[in-house]
Scaffold this motif. Structure first.
Motif, PDB file in Angstrom:
ATOM      1  N   PRO A  49      22.724  -3.143  52.088  1.00  0.00           N
ATOM      2  CA  PRO A  49      22.700  -2.119  52.904  1.00  0.00           C
ATOM      3  C   PRO A  49      23.097  -0.981  52.227  1.00  0.00           C
ATOM      4  CG  PRO A  49      23.752  -4.068  53.740  1.00  0.00           C
ATOM      5  CD  PRO A  49      23.686  -4.568  52.268  1.00  0.00           C
ATOM      6  N   LEU A  50      23.570  -0.744  51.266  1.00  0.00           N
ATOM      7  CA  LEU A  50      23.894   0.729  50.729  1.00  0.00           C
ATOM      8  C   LEU A  50      22.785   1.172  50.068  1.00  0.00           C
ATOM      9  CD1 LEU A  50      27.443   0.178  48.936  1.00  0.00           C
ATOM     10  CD2 LEU A  50      26.990   1.635  51.022  1.00  0.00           C
ATOM     11  N   ASP A  62      12.223  -3.018  56.269  1.00  0.00           N
ATOM     12  CA  ASP A  62      13.449  -2.291  56.311  1.00  0.00           C
ATOM     13  C   ASP A  62      14.642  -3.402  56.868  1.00  0.00           C
ATOM     14  OD1 ASP A  62      12.213  -2.736  58.768  1.00  0.00           O
ATOM     15  OD2 ASP A  62      13.367  -0.985  59.772  1.00  0.00           O
ATOM     16  N   ILE A  64      17.862  -5.151  57.591  1.00  0.00           N
ATOM     17  CA  ILE A  64      19.263  -4.768  58.617  1.00  0.00           C
ATOM     18  C   ILE A  64      19.976  -5.843  58.454  1.00  0.00           C
ATOM     19  CG2 ILE A  64      17.815  -3.669  60.341  1.00  0.00           C
ATOM     20  CD1 ILE A  64      17.828  -6.031  62.036  1.00  0.00           C
ATOM     21  N   TRP A  86      17.388 -15.107  60.556  1.00  0.00           N
ATOM     22  CA  TRP A  86      16.911 -14.585  61.801  1.00  0.00           C
ATOM     23  C   TRP A  86      16.019 -13.463  61.751  1.00  0.00           C
ATOM     24  CZ3 TRP A  86      19.084 -10.108  61.892  1.00  0.00           C
ATOM     25  CH2 TRP A  86      20.515  -9.751  61.143  1.00  0.00           C
ATOM     26  N   ASP A  87      15.878 -12.785  60.617  1.00  0.00           N
ATOM     27  CA  ASP A  87      14.936 -11.870  60.414  1.00  0.00           C
ATOM     28  C   ASP A  87      13.596 -12.071  59.553  1.00  0.00           C
ATOM     29  OD1 ASP A  87      14.693  -9.007  61.453  1.00  0.00           O
ATOM     30  OD2 ASP A  87      15.234  -8.176  59.561  1.00  0.00           O
ATOM     31  N   ARG A  90      10.251 -11.102  61.360  1.00  0.00           N
ATOM     32  CA  ARG A  90      10.085  -9.861  61.252  1.00  0.00           C
ATOM     33  C   ARG A  90       9.686  -9.091  60.116  1.00  0.00           C
ATOM     34  NH1 ARG A  90      12.811  -4.452  60.878  1.00  0.00           N
ATOM     35  NH2 ARG A  90      14.202  -5.581  59.864  1.00  0.00           N
TER      36      ARG A  90
END
Lengths: 383, 359
Positions: A49-50, A62, A64, A86-87, A90
Motif C-alpha cells: 500500500p505504500l 489499483d 486496495i 475478495w478483490d 475486480r
C-alpha cells in the motif's frame, strides 16, 4: 493580472488514452528489454500500500488490499497475483493481464519464483520488513533488487502515458484556475484546497497531492491548514493531480498575491520566471539532468541568492512522478531522454519574502521540451 | 501529551523496559502520532520516537525544509534524516548514544517492528547489542485503544462532520450521475468540512465487487459508470480530522425507492440496532442474510480492537466503526457508524436513520 488560460483547459472524464492489452504489452516489452540489459529472466513487480503504483504500471490494477505483484518473465505470459480473494474479480476486470490469481501467501509465491537465478524483485523496499524477510527466506538466496530495472523501463513514457500526463496537466490548470476564481479573503486554506481538488476530481482526477500555504513569509509549501487567507498574503501552490494513478501525475506550481503585488514581490517573482525558463531551455536529450538545476541556480545566484539554493532551503529543482521518476538535483548525471516527463520548479526562498512558487510540467521531446501548462507563468494577483 | 507520556512510561515500568522505540510509516502512523503528533505524509518518510524515563526524542525522515514546518506542530523538537539517502537506524544510534544508552545492558521495546524495514530492525539489534530488543506492540495497542476524553471529543466532532457529509451528499446525488462524480462530491464535502484526508468508496452489486461481502471489506474505488438506475449503491466515507479517522457506510437508493428497498433499509437498521443493543457482547456476525464487521478507529484508519479478523473481543469504552450488511435478493444494503461500545453501545453522534435516496 488575472489568471487567464491560453487554451482549452477542460478535460473529459473518459480518456482518449486507454490502458488496454496493447498498452500493457508495450510496457511489458519495455520491462523485458530492461531485464535483458540486466541479464534477468524474471522480474517481480511488487506493490505494498505504500507504493501501489508499481503494480498499476504493470497491470492497470489499483491496489486496495495488502499487496499484489506482477511476475514478468522473458518467455512466459505475465501473471498478476493479488493478496485479497475478495478483490480478485475486480483485479481481473481491471487488468488486461489474462492470468490473474489470488494467493493468501504472496511472500511464499514470490519467494519460490525468486528461487531461480537471474531473477529480481522491484518494490520490496516498500514492503513490510517481515514480508520482505519471508520472501528472501523462501527464495533461499540473496534476492536482487530490481527497482532500477523497472525504473529504467518506465522512465521513458509510452504515448498513452504521455497522453494521460497531458490530461493531468490540464487538470492541474483547471484546479488552479478554479481556485483563483473562488479565492476570497477570509477563506481558510483547507476550503480553498477543497475547491481546487473538487474541480480536478470532477473532471477526472483520481487523486491529488496538494500543497498550499499562505502568509506574509512562507517558510514551506505545506499541507493546507485552517489558517485564513488574509490581505497581502502570498499563496504558494503545488498542485499534483493524478489521472489514473500516481504514475500519470502532473504538477503545477504557482504563486498568488492577495492584492496588488509590490515591486519587491514582482521583482523576486521575475527571478523565478527567468530561472524556470533557463531550466526548461536546458532540458534536451543527452543533457545531464543536474545541468537543469545548475541553469536555475545560476540565475538565482546572479541576483544574490546563491546561499538559498541549497539545503535546508532547497532540495530539488524538479522531479518526475511514480514509476521511472527522475529527480532534478544538482549532482544528477542521468541524461534527459525523449519521453521523460518532469516538473521544472525553481520554487525559491527569499530571506525577506519567504518562498515563491513557480513550476511547470514538461515532456522531453527529440529536440527539447513540450510544455504542458496552458497558464501563463506569471505572478497571479487577486485584486 | 504529558499525560500520554506518563502512561507510556508507566507501562514501560510495568513491562520492565528501559526505553521504547516506536517506528511508524505513512500507512501505519498511529504510534508516532500518539507520541509526537506527527503523521508521515509521504511513503518515503517514516519516523521513529524514542521514549526513555527522562526524555522523548523524535526522528523523521523528511527534508530539512519540511522539518522546520513539521516542528511547528509536533510535540517535541524533532531531528531529521534525508528522506532519500538518510538512515533512521544510524540517526537513532546517534541519539541513543547521546542519551547514554549505547552499550548498556538494557531492555528496549520496539513497536512497528513487523513492518519496519529489515535494515532498521537489524540496526536496532546492533545498537542495543549489549541488551535486549523485544516486540512491544501490545503496549502501544493497549494505550491507544483506551481513548482519552480529548480523543473522544475529536472523534465525535469528526463523526458529526462525516454524518453531515453523508446527508449533504444524498441531497446532491442525482440519477445519471457517475460514481466518480459522486466520489468527487463526497471528497469535496469532507475537505470543505476540514478533513485532512478522505476516502470515498462504493459497493455496486453489478460492479465486479462480488455479490456478498462475507466478512470482507466490500467497498471499492469509484468507477466511471452511472449510478444504478432504480438500484442502490453502498457508500463508504472515511475522513481524517485532527489526526483521527472516522468512517460510516450507508446505502443510497437511486430514484424513488421501491417498497422492497424501504424494507431492506429497515432490515439494515434493525441489524445495526441489534449490534448496538448487544453492547460489549456484540461480535462480528456472518450469516447467509446479514453480516457485521467491526474495527477500532483512531489515529489509524483501522486499529484495535479488530474482532472481525482477530480473536480480540469488544470491551466497554472501545471506539469502533460498526458496519452491517443485509442481503435481499441480488442486492446488499448497508448501514455503518462510529460507535462507543458500552452496555448497550451508542452512536458517537445521532445517526441519520432516514432512507437516503437521490433525486
Amino acid at each position: 493580472m488575472s489568471a487567464e488560460a491560453t487554451g482549452d483547459m477542460t478535460t473529459g472524464h473518459t480518456s482518449s488514452a486507454a490502458v488496454d492489452a496493447g498498452e500493457i504489452a508495450l510496457r511489458h516489452a519495455k520491462i523485458r528489454e530492461s531485464m535483458a540489459q540486466s541479464d534477468l529472466d524474471l522480474l517481480i513487480v511488487y506493490s505494498s500500500p505504500l507504493r501501489p503504483f508499481n503494480v498499476h504500471y504493470a497491470s492497470n490494477y489499483d491496489l486496495i488490499g495488502d499487496g499484489a505483484f506482477v511476475a514478468i518473465s522473458r518467455d512466459r505470459d505475465p501473471i498478476l497475483y493479488v493478496s485479497e480473494e475478495w478483490d480478485l474479480e475486480r483485479a481481473a476486470a481491471a487488468s488486461p493481464i489474462k492470468d490473474v490469481r489470488y494467493s493468501a501467501n504472496l511472500a511464499q509465491v514470490a519467494g519460490r519464483m525468486l528461487h531461480q537465478t537471474r531473477s529480481a524483485v522491484a518494490g520490496l523496499d516498500f514492503a513490510d520488513g517481515e514480508f520482505a524477510k519471508a520472501v528472501k527466506n523462501e527464495a533461499g538466496r540473496e534476492v536482487d533488487n530490481g527497482a532500477s530495472v523497472l525504473d529504467r523501463a518506465a522512465r521513458r513514457k509510452t504515448p498513452v502515458e504521455l497522453s494521460l500526463i497531458r490530461e493531468a496537466a490540464a487538470l492541474a490548470d483547471l484546479g488552479f484556475q478554479h481556485g483563483f476564481d473562488v479565492l476570497v479573503e477570509g477563506m481558510r486554506e483547507f476550503e480553498l484546497a477543497a475547491e481546487i481538488e473538487f474541480a480536478m476530481r470532477s473532471a477526472g482526477a483520481v487523486d491529488n497531492f496538494g500543497l498550499l500555504s499562505s502568509g506574509k513569509h512562507n517558510r514551506v509549501i505545506g499541507i493546507p491548514t485552517d489558517k485564513t487567507v488574509d490581505a497581502g498574503d502570498l499563496l504558494i501552490f503545488e498542485i499534483t493531480p493524478a489521472r489514473l494513478s500516481r504514475n500519470d501525475s502532473a504538477q503545477l506550481c504557482r504563486t498568488i498575491c492577495m492584492g496588488p503585488a509590490n515591486q519587491n514581490i514582482s521583482d523576486k517573482h521575475r527571478i523565478l520566471q527567468e530561472a524556470m525558463e533557463a531550466g526548461i531551455a536546458r532540458v534536451k536529450p543527452g543533457v545531464p539532468l543536474g545541468e537543469v538545476v545548475v541553469a536555475q541556480d545560476e540565475v538565482i545566484s546572479r541576483y544574490g541568492f546563491g546561499d538559498y539554493c541549497r539545503p535546508p532551503y532547497m532540495r530539488a529543482r524538479g522531479h518526475g512522478f511514480g514509476v521511472g521518476r527522475v529527480d532534478l538535483t544538482s549532482t544528477n548525471k542521468q541524461l534527459a531522454e525523449p519521453g521523460m516527463a518532469m516538473i521544472v520548479h525553481p520554487n525559491q526562498y527569499f530571506p525577506d519574502l519567504g518562498y515563491l512558487a513557480l513550476g511547470e510540467m514538461v515532456i522531453v521531446t527529440d529536440s527539447g521540451t513540450e510544455r504542458l501548462s496552458r497558464l501563463q507563468p506569471d505572478l497571479y494577483q487577486r485584486t | 501529551m504529558a499525560s500520554r507520556l506518563a502512561r507510556v512510561r508507566q507501562m514501560m515500568r510495568v513491562r520492565n523496559l528501559d526505553a521504547l522505540v516506536a517506528y511508524s510509516d505513512m500507512a501505519r502512523s498511529g504510534d508516532i502520532a500518539y507520541l509526537t503528533n506527527f503523521h508521515p505524509f509521504d511513503a518515503r518518510m517514516p519516523g521513529v520516537a524514542l521514549v526513555t524515563p527522562e526524555h522523548l526524542d523524535a526522528i523523521y525522515k523528511v527534508t530539512g525544509r519540511d522539518l522546520i514546518y513539521v516542528n511547528k506542530y509536533v510535540w517535541v523538537e524533532a531531528q531529521s534524516v534525508d528522506f532519500l539517502s538518510g538512515s533512521l537506524a544510524d540517526k537513532l544510534a546517534e541519539v541513543t548514544a547521546g542519551r547514554g544508552l549505547k552499550g548498556k545492558a538494557i531492555r528496549v521495546g520496539l513497536t512497528g517492528g513487523t513492518f519496519a524495514p529489515t535494515a532498521f530492525v537489524q540496526g536496532m539489534s546492533d545498537m542495543f547489542a549489549g541488551g535486549e530488543v523485544i516486540a512491544a506492540d501490545p503496549l502501544m495497542v493497549g494505550l491507544r485503544r483506551d481513548k482519552s476524553t480529548a480523543e473522544r471529543t475529536i472523534i465525535r466532532l469528526a463523526a458529526a462532520k462525516c454524518e453531515a457529509v453523508l446527508s449533504e451528499l444524498a441531497s446532491a446525488a442525482t440519477s445519471g450521475m457517475s460514481e466518480t462524480q459522486l466520489a468527487a462530491h463526497a471528497d469535496y464535502l469532507c475537505r470543505k468540512a476540514g478533513a485532512q484526508d478522505a476516502e470515498v468508496l462504493f459497493y455496486t452489486a453489478a460492479g465486479a465487487n462480488g455479490v456478498w461481502a462475507r466478512g470482507h471489506f466490500p467497498f471499492r474505488p469509484a468507477a466511471e459508470r452511472p449510478l444504478p438506475n432504480h438500484g442502490s449503491i453502498g457508500v463508504y466515507i472515511a475522513l481524517q480530522y485532527h489526526g483521527y479517522w472516522v468512517e460510516l457506510s450507508q446505502s443510497l437508493f437511486v430514484g424513488a425507492p421501491r417498497p422492497a428497498q424501504v424494507e431492506a433499509h429497515q432490515l439494515a437498521l434493525a441489524a445495526f440496532d441489534e449490534f448496538m443493543s448487544g453492547g460489549v457482547e456484540s461480535d462480528s456476525q456472518e450469516s447467509d442474510a446479514a453480516a457485521t464487521w467491526v474495527h477500532g478507529i483512531g489515529l489509524d484508519r483501522s486499529e484495535a480492537p479488530l474482532p472481525t479478523h482477530t480473536d480480540q473481543t469488544l470491551r466497554e469504552g472501545d471506539v469502533v466503526a460498526a458496519h452491517v450488511a443485509v442481503k435481499r435478493g441480488g442486492d446488499v444494503t448497508y448501514f455503518g457508524r462510529p460507535v462507543l461500545v458500552s452496555r448497550p453501545s451508542a452512536s458517537l453522534v445521532p445517526p441519520n436513520r432516514t432512507l437516503l435516496a437521490s433525486k
